[in-house]
Design a protein around this motif. Structure first.
Motif, PDB file in Angstrom:
ATOM      1  N   LEU A 113      -0.367  -2.230   8.546  1.00 45.64           N
ATOM      2  CA  LEU A 113       0.660  -1.202   8.692  1.00 45.64           C
ATOM      3  C   LEU A 113       2.005  -1.800   9.096  1.00 45.64           C
ATOM      4  CD1 LEU A 113      -1.187   1.814  10.369  1.00 45.64           C
ATOM      5  CD2 LEU A 113      -0.115   1.751   8.110  1.00 45.64           C
ATOM      6  N   LEU A 114       1.964  -2.814   9.963  1.00 51.89           N
ATOM      7  CA  LEU A 114       3.209  -3.449  10.395  1.00 51.89           C
ATOM      8  C   LEU A 114       3.984  -4.000   9.206  1.00 51.89           C
ATOM      9  CD1 LEU A 114       2.273  -5.390  13.652  1.00 51.89           C
ATOM     10  CD2 LEU A 114       3.923  -3.542  13.432  1.00 51.89           C
ATOM     11  N   ASN A 115       3.297  -4.678   8.303  1.00 49.60           N
ATOM     12  CA  ASN A 115       3.976  -5.255   7.145  1.00 49.60           C
ATOM     13  C   ASN A 115       4.202  -4.238   6.035  1.00 49.60           C
ATOM     14  OD1 ASN A 115       4.557  -7.783   8.022  1.00 49.60           O
ATOM     15  ND2 ASN A 115       2.926  -8.830   6.938  1.00 49.60           N
ATOM     16  N   LEU A 116       3.296  -3.272   5.925  1.00 48.98           N
ATOM     17  CA  LEU A 116       3.430  -2.259   4.878  1.00 48.98           C
ATOM     18  C   LEU A 116       4.692  -1.435   5.068  1.00 48.98           C
ATOM     19  CD1 LEU A 116       2.106  -0.899   2.410  1.00 48.98           C
ATOM     20  CD2 LEU A 116       0.934   0.634   3.986  1.00 48.98           C
ATOM     21  N   LEU A 117       5.041  -1.145   6.323  1.00 48.75           N
ATOM     22  CA  LEU A 117       6.205  -0.314   6.630  1.00 48.75           C
ATOM     23  C   LEU A 117       7.454  -1.145   6.888  1.00 48.75           C
ATOM     24  CD1 LEU A 117       4.479   2.342   8.911  1.00 48.75           C
ATOM     25  CD2 LEU A 117       5.188   2.582   6.524  1.00 48.75           C
ATOM     26  N   ASN A 118       7.497  -2.317   6.291  1.00 50.13           N
ATOM     27  CA  ASN A 118       8.661  -3.188   6.441  1.00 50.13           C
ATOM     28  C   ASN A 118       9.311  -3.380   5.066  1.00 50.13           C
ATOM     29  OD1 ASN A 118      10.575  -5.067   7.073  1.00 50.13           O
ATOM     30  ND2 ASN A 118       9.152  -6.645   7.758  1.00 50.13           N
ATOM     31  N   PRO A 119      10.312  -2.566   4.721  1.00 54.15           N
ATOM     32  CA  PRO A 119      10.932  -2.674   3.395  1.00 54.15           C
ATOM     33  C   PRO A 119      11.650  -3.993   3.170  1.00 54.15           C
ATOM     34  CG  PRO A 119      12.228  -1.258   4.814  1.00 54.15           C
ATOM     35  CD  PRO A 119      10.957  -1.551   5.555  1.00 54.15           C
ATOM     36  N   LYS A 120      11.944  -4.718   4.246  1.00 53.38           N
ATOM     37  CA  LYS A 120      12.626  -6.009   4.093  1.00 53.38           C
ATOM     38  C   LYS A 120      11.743  -7.000   3.348  1.00 53.38           C
ATOM     39  CE  LYS A 120      15.161  -7.573   7.397  1.00 53.38           C
ATOM     40  NZ  LYS A 120      15.603  -8.103   8.722  1.00 53.38           N
ATOM     41  N   LEU A 121      10.425  -6.844   3.458  1.00 47.17           N
ATOM     42  CA  LEU A 121       9.534  -7.721   2.692  1.00 47.17           C
ATOM     43  C   LEU A 121       9.685  -7.482   1.201  1.00 47.17           C
ATOM     44  CD1 LEU A 121       6.059  -8.071   4.462  1.00 47.17           C
ATOM     45  CD2 LEU A 121       7.568  -9.893   3.655  1.00 47.17           C
ATOM     46  N   THR A 122       9.776  -6.204   0.810  1.00 47.39           N
ATOM     47  CA  THR A 122       9.971  -5.897  -0.602  1.00 47.39           C
ATOM     48  C   THR A 122      11.296  -6.446  -1.090  1.00 47.39           C
ATOM     49  OG1 THR A 122       8.625  -3.894  -0.425  1.00 47.39           O
ATOM     50  CG2 THR A 122      10.098  -4.041  -2.312  1.00 47.39           C
ATOM     51  N   MET A 123      12.345  -6.298  -0.269  1.00 50.21           N
ATOM     52  CA  MET A 123      13.642  -6.850  -0.639  1.00 50.21           C
ATOM     53  C   MET A 123      13.563  -8.372  -0.775  1.00 50.21           C
ATOM     54  SD  MET A 123      15.538  -4.197  -0.963  1.00 50.21           S
ATOM     55  CE  MET A 123      14.022  -3.393  -1.520  1.00 50.21           C
TER      56      MET A 123
END
Length: 203
Positions: A113-123
């Motif tokens: 959840l911590l990484n899933l809700l981090n849009p900066k990873l997608t960017m």
């Protein structure tokens, strides 16, 4: 695999963020096994961002301010929840002496959840990885290159996070007889989560 990609990815992974804080907390509070599970969970949390990038969902997230802000503030909210839970729930960061380990499913769920809700990873996947895909590649060639680069990035993530967690686990017994130290550490982690949420909110 270029040296520039490896070095840049290593810098991105080593720089403390939500995953590092979570893995440190898991290793310090629940030991080596939990730190490895947490590192795996944070690595697993990268997969949805990779899928979003490949399927074009990341482009939609990048183009739509509403979609980006929604995911971003969900992430901010979850980080603030983690800060609150760390302060209020002593089980969130408590050195345990009993042999029964913390359920792996709970560790994995929180880490994902911590990484899933981090849009900066997608960017990161949208703006960074394509720079290292060879020009002129066909569709299947570009996809293969993206998967290889992502695999290396995920491997680096797991190794670095696991190292962080193992180091934390190595010193956990030194604080067994010092509850005041654990209280201080719990507050530090809570402040870290709040700081990370603030950084994400203004991104």
């Amino acid at each position: 695999m270029s040296i520039a990609f490896l070095l840049t990815s290593l810098v991105v992974v080593v720089t403390p963020g939500t995953g590092v804080v979570y893995t440190l907390a898991a290793g310090l509070s629940h030991g080596r096994r939990a730190s490895l599970v947490a590192a795996f969970a944070c690595t697993l949390g990268i997969v949805p961002h990779l899928i979003a990038t490949i399927t074009g969902l990341a482009a939609l997230l990048h183009a739509s301010a509403v979609a980006y802000e929604t995911v971003k503030y969900l992430g901010v909210g979850y980080l603030l929840y983690m800060a609150w839970a760390t302060l209020r729930d002593k089980d969130a960061l408590t050195v345990e002496t009993e042999s029964e380990p913390r359920p792996a499913s709970r560790v994995i769920l929180s880490g994902v959840l911590l990484n899933l809700l981090n849009p900066k990873l997608t960017m990161f996947f949208v703006a960074f990885l394509p720079q290292f895909v060879p020009a002129g590649e066909s569709g299947s060639g570009s996809l293969g290159a993206m998967l290889r680069l992502s695999g290396v990035f995920m491997a680096l993530t797991f190794v670095v996070f696991a190292a962080y967690g193992m180091c934390a686990a190595a010193v956990r017994h030194r604080v067994l007889a010092r509850p005041q130290v654990m209280t201080g550490i719990r507050r530090v982690f809570a402040v870290c989560f709040v700081g990370l949420s603030a950084r994400l909110a203004v991104a």
